[in-house]
Every structure is written in C-alpha cells, then in structure tokens.
Design an enzyme around this catalytic site. Structure first.
Site, short mmCIF file in Angstrom:
data_model
loop_
_atom_site.label_atom_id
_atom_site.label_comp_id
_atom_site.label_asym_id
_atom_site.label_seq_id
_atom_site.Cartn_x
_atom_site.Cartn_y
_atom_site.Cartn_z
N PHE A 166 -57.09 -20.53 -63.39
CA PHE A 166 -56.08 -20.60 -62.33
C PHE A 166 -55.05 -19.48 -62.42
O PHE A 166 -53.89 -19.66 -62.09
CB PHE A 166 -55.45 -22.00 -62.25
N CYS B 14 -56.44 -30.43 -50.83
CA CYS B 14 -55.63 -31.10 -51.86
C CYS B 14 -54.31 -30.40 -52.17
O CYS B 14 -53.24 -31.00 -52.00
CB CYS B 14 -56.44 -31.26 -53.14
N LYS C 13 -56.04 -16.47 -61.02
CA LYS C 13 -56.66 -15.48 -60.15
C LYS C 13 -55.75 -15.28 -58.94
O LYS C 13 -55.57 -16.17 -58.12
CB LYS C 13 -58.05 -16.00 -59.73
C1 UDX Z 1 -58.32 -29.03 -56.37
C2 UDX Z 1 -58.20 -29.39 -57.87
O1 UDX Z 1 -58.75 -28.30 -58.65
C3 UDX Z 1 -58.92 -30.68 -58.17
O2 UDX Z 1 -58.70 -31.05 -59.53
C4 UDX Z 1 -58.36 -31.78 -57.26
O3 UDX Z 1 -59.04 -32.99 -57.46
C5 UDX Z 1 -58.47 -31.37 -55.80
O4 UDX Z 1 -57.80 -30.11 -55.60
P1 UDX Z 1 -60.17 -27.97 -54.78
O5 UDX Z 1 -59.11 -28.02 -53.71
O6 UDX Z 1 -61.53 -28.45 -54.46
O7 UDX Z 1 -59.68 -28.80 -56.07
O8 UDX Z 1 -60.34 -26.45 -55.23
P2 UDX Z 1 -59.88 -25.48 -56.40
O9 UDX Z 1 -61.09 -24.87 -56.96
O10 UDX Z 1 -58.94 -26.10 -57.33
O11 UDX Z 1 -59.11 -24.36 -55.55
C6 UDX Z 1 -58.01 -24.65 -54.71
C7 UDX Z 1 -57.47 -23.41 -54.07
O12 UDX Z 1 -56.82 -22.59 -55.04
C8 UDX Z 1 -58.51 -22.51 -53.40
O13 UDX Z 1 -58.01 -22.04 -52.18
C9 UDX Z 1 -58.70 -21.37 -54.39
O14 UDX Z 1 -59.10 -20.18 -53.77
C10 UDX Z 1 -57.29 -21.25 -54.95
N1 UDX Z 1 -57.26 -20.64 -56.29
C11 UDX Z 1 -57.79 -21.32 -57.36
C12 UDX Z 1 -56.63 -19.41 -56.48
O15 UDX Z 1 -56.14 -18.79 -55.52
N2 UDX Z 1 -56.57 -18.88 -57.73
C13 UDX Z 1 -57.10 -19.51 -58.81
O16 UDX Z 1 -56.99 -18.96 -59.93
C14 UDX Z 1 -57.72 -20.76 -58.62
#
Ligand code: UDX
Length: 444
Positions: free
Chosen positions: A249, A260, A251
């Site tokens: 997390f 969520c 990135k």
């Molecule tokens: C998230 C939580 O990870 C999960 O534990 C919870 O139950 C639901 O919400 P999700 O929304 O499916 O899951 O996706 P996730 O992979 O966590 O990414 C969420 C958002 O953050 C995406 O838009 C992704 O692009 C962004 N993100 C994630 C970043 O911009 N940078 C990162 O390093 C990680």
C-alpha cells in the site's frame, strides 16, 4: 451445520462459495431473483478470478444452493451470515436500510435458534441494535445471538484472501457463540482474533482507514517528489524496506477508489462527528484522495489548454485491475471532466467497459483493444494498471497516436523505456519525460 448467507455481492458470494468449498452446507439468499437464477445455473454475475469454477463444483456436489425465498433461507439455518451492502448516504454516513430489511426478513422467518453473523461493514453499536431488533420480532421461545465478523477480502482476490486471510475477527460478548463461529472457520486454518463486539466493528473501519492513509500519504510524497525531483518508486521502496513501515500500500497513483475505502473512510468520519471527536488525519486522507483523483486532468489541462476537438484515449476504467467494478473509479471522474471539455473520447478496459457504457452510453467510443483505443489520439490517460496496458509495446504509441503524449496515473512504464520510445510521458511522482518546450502552456 447449515449456513445461510444473506446477500450475494462480492463478500456474500465469496463467503458462501468458500464455506461450501471447505465442506459446509450453504444456502445463499438474495432478493434479486435474476441474480439467483444466474447463480443457480452456475454462472457468476461478478468478475472474480476462480469464483465461477468453485461455484460450479460446489453446486454440482450439492453443498451449495441459491434461493430468493427468505423462508427457505432461514428455516434450516444454524448460522445466518449477513453480507448485504451498506452503501454511502448522501451525507457520507452508512446506509443501513438493506441491513435492516435483511434483519426484518430473518426475524419474521426464523423458526429455530440461530447465530446471526454480521459481515456487512457497520458503524460501532449496530450489532447491539440488530440484536434488539431481532429480539423484538422473533417468536419468544427462540434464542438468537448476534456476532460481528467483519470481512477484509479484496475484490479480484476474494478467494485467495479468504483462504489466506491474515486474521478472522470475531466480536462477541458470548464466548460459546464466538467459539462456535470460530469452529466454522477452522478448516481455513487462519489466525482468529476474538474481541468484544464494538472493537470488532471498529477494527474493520480502522483497518480500511489506515490503508487509505498509507495511500494518501504516499501520494502526498509523490507530489513532493514532483517538486523536488526525487523519484517516488525509489522513495517508496526505501521506506517499505523498513519492516515497521512495510512494502504494501505504498504505490503512488491517481488515488484510491472502489466500493470500500471511499465509503468507509467517510462513514468513519461521520461516526467521529457523532461522537464529537475531531479525527484530523482521517479528514486529510479523504481530502488528499479527492485532490489526487483530479491530478492527471489538471496536468493535461495545463498542457493542452483546451480539449475541444482533441481525441483522447482512456486506458483502464475499473478502480483497480482484475475487476469490472467502476464504483468511485478515478476514470469515471476523469471522463466526466473530459466530456465537459468537449473531448472526443475512446476508452478501453478488459472487463469494465460494459459498466461504463451503462453510465455514458454513446458519448464514448468503446474499443476492445489498446491499439484501436489510441489510434489517432492526441493524448492517452492510463487509469488502471491492467497487464494488457502494462505490457503494451511502447513503440506503438508513437506509431498509432497523432502525438504520443501519455499521462500515466499508475506509473506503468519505466521512464527510460518511455524516453527511448519517444513518448512524452507524465506519470506520478517521477520526472516528466520528453517534454518539449513546444508543448503549449507547459510548466514541467
Ligand atoms: C479494500 C481492502 O483492501 C479490503 O481489505 C477491504 O475488505 C475492502 O477494501 P478493495 O477495495 O477490493 O479492498 O481493493 P484494494 O486492493 O485494497 O485497493 C483499493 C484502492 O486502493 C484501489 O483503487 C487501488 O488502486 C488503490 N491502491 C491500493 C493504491 O492506489 N495504492 C496502493 O498501494 C494500494
């Protein structure tokens, strides 16, 4: 043991199918009859890797069935998992109407003692309220218990996250009921944390808010990199090597989206307002994300001045790769802005184009591959790091576009490769590449 799952969205369906996979008898209930018909035929209405095969297997082996009759769903159940959506109200608070409707159905149809397990993300105190509601509706000789069991799976890796969960949180003040639910999870072999109900409810919001904080923090650092000439990839790598910080997390990009993080951070903010507590960091996280989502548009606007008559391609529409979900996806906001600017827009996404078409209809051109999307374009925007986009041959941008200008919100390409391919390449938290003075209005 008979398990019923209320709600067949990402959480409910994955939970139901995975419980069947480890040997439980599972009935999934949804009020949407079309969805239930589709699922009963072994078809998966959502894009979730591996889910359809697992669904088919468990259907044919008789451990899984689907119904839209709440009576059928409740009569045999020892455990009822509730995984209905708690979307965002206009004021940002959690909308509990689907949850309350599900609880009313359960209350009316229960004919035996049962443990009700709440998976839906709900504000602190909701589980206690649910118990009260149920006790007001069920037959007086029945006994129900309500357990908080928040879900942490991610879209696109729901099955993997269920079988490899970092923890299963079970919130209850009744140790026997807690142990009974823990036993259901035992075959997964994952760590189980038992807490009181309110703590379990808050663990979910606090976890999502913390992950969102990491993203907004690294996005702020990325913006600072653009001012100072540092490179966010190296900075994030160097930070993440410290185990106390962790690699995940960090990135940087165009901001978080999905069903969520945006809603849960806002619902938590509402909860803090209710308790008259000023959670300053949380407010900033939300604000930073909303600003970050607009970054790419403003960078492009600065360069182009006007988009009138310009052809632009948007590559990647889903809020993240490996899903067709476009809820709160940065691409949606960008497209809306570009339409206001009268740009001529083509879009490409391996899974989410249909959902975008439902929103924008004939206002956009829907390409089925990157080549056709970028043909003749003046600018390309990258919003989702799908493999099809990350592995695209960079040489084809100058070959196919009117001018090879790429705004990348996900840092998909190596700067040296982009430079060598002759792209004008503007990404997040890294130096802009091949930006020539002739590009109008440019301040990079
Ligand atoms: C998230 C939580 O990870 C999960 O534990 C919870 O139950 C639901 O919400 P999700 O929304 O499916 O899951 O996706 P996730 O992979 O966590 O990414 C969420 C958002 O953050 C995406 O838009 C992704 O692009 C962004 N993100 C994630 C970043 O911009 N940078 C990162 O390093 C990680």
């Amino acid at each position: 043991m008979e398990i019923t799952v209320f709600g067949t969205g990402y959480v409910g369906l994955v939970t139901g199918v995975c419980f069947a996979e480890i040997g439980h008898n599972v009935t999934c209930f949804d009020i949407d009859e079309n969805k239930i018909n589709t699922l009963s035929k072994g078809k998966c209405p959502i894009y979730e890797p591996g889910l359809e095969e697992m669904l088919k297997r468990n259907l044919s082996e008789g451990r899984l069935n689907f119904t839209s009759e709440s009576k059928k769903a409740c009569h045999k159940a020892d455990y009822i998992f509730v995984a209905v959506g708690t979307p965002e109200n206009e004021d940002g608070s959690a909308n509990l109407e689907y949850l309350e409707a599900a609880i009313a159905e359960i209350g009316m149809n229960l004919i035996r003692d049962a443990i009700i397990v709440i998976k839906s993300t709900v504000p602190v105190g909701t589980n206690e309220r649910i118990l009260k509601l149920l006790n007001e509706t069920i037959e007086s000789e029945l006994r129900v218990k309500v357990i908080s069991n928040p879900e942490f799976l991610r879209e696109g890796s729901g099955i993997l996250d269920t079988f490899h969960a970092d923890r299963v949180v079970i919130g209850t003040d009744d140790p026997d009921a807690g142990s009974a639910v823990a036993k259901l999870y035992k075959p997964f072999g994952r760590p189980i944390l038992q807490t009181d109900v309110r703590s379990a409810e808050l663990i979910k919001y606090a976890s999502n808010a913390f992950l969102a904080t990491k993203i907004s923090f690294i996005n702020e650092v990325a913006n600072l990199c653009e001012h100072t000439g540092a490179n966010i990839e190296d900075v994030a790598k160097g930070m993440g090597m410290d185990e106390r910080i962790g690699r995940q997390f960090l990135k940087a990009g165009i901001g978080y989206g999905g069903s969520c993080f945006p809603k849960d951070t806002k619902a938590l903010e509402k909860l803090t307002e209710y308790y008259d507590y000023d959670f300053k960091i949380l407010r900033s996280v939300i604000e930073v994300n909303s600003r970050q989502k607009q970054q790419l548009f403003y960078k492009a606007k600065e360069m182009f001045g006007s988009f009138q008559g310009k052809r632009v391609a948007v590559l990647g529409l889903a809020f993240k790769p490996h899903t067709d979900d476009i809820r709160e996806a940065p691409a949606i906001e960008l497209i809306a802005r570009l339409l206001e600017e009268h740009a001529d827009i083509s879009v490409y996404d391996p899974a989410a184009s249909g959902n975008v078409e439902n929103l924008f209809g004939s206002l956009l051109y829907y390409a089925d591959q990157v080549d056709t999307a970028i043909k003749g374009a003046d600018a390309v925007f990258i919003l989702t790091e799908w493999p099809q986009i990350m592995q695209y041959d960079l040489e084809r941008f100058p070959l196919l576009m009117r001018q090879p200008i790429v705004f990348d919100g996900r840092n998909c390409y190596d700067l040296k490769h982009a430079e060598a391919a002759g792209l004008t390449y503007i990404s997040v938290g890294r130096n802009a590449v091949n930006v020539h003075a002739s590009l109008k209005g440019l301040k990079y």
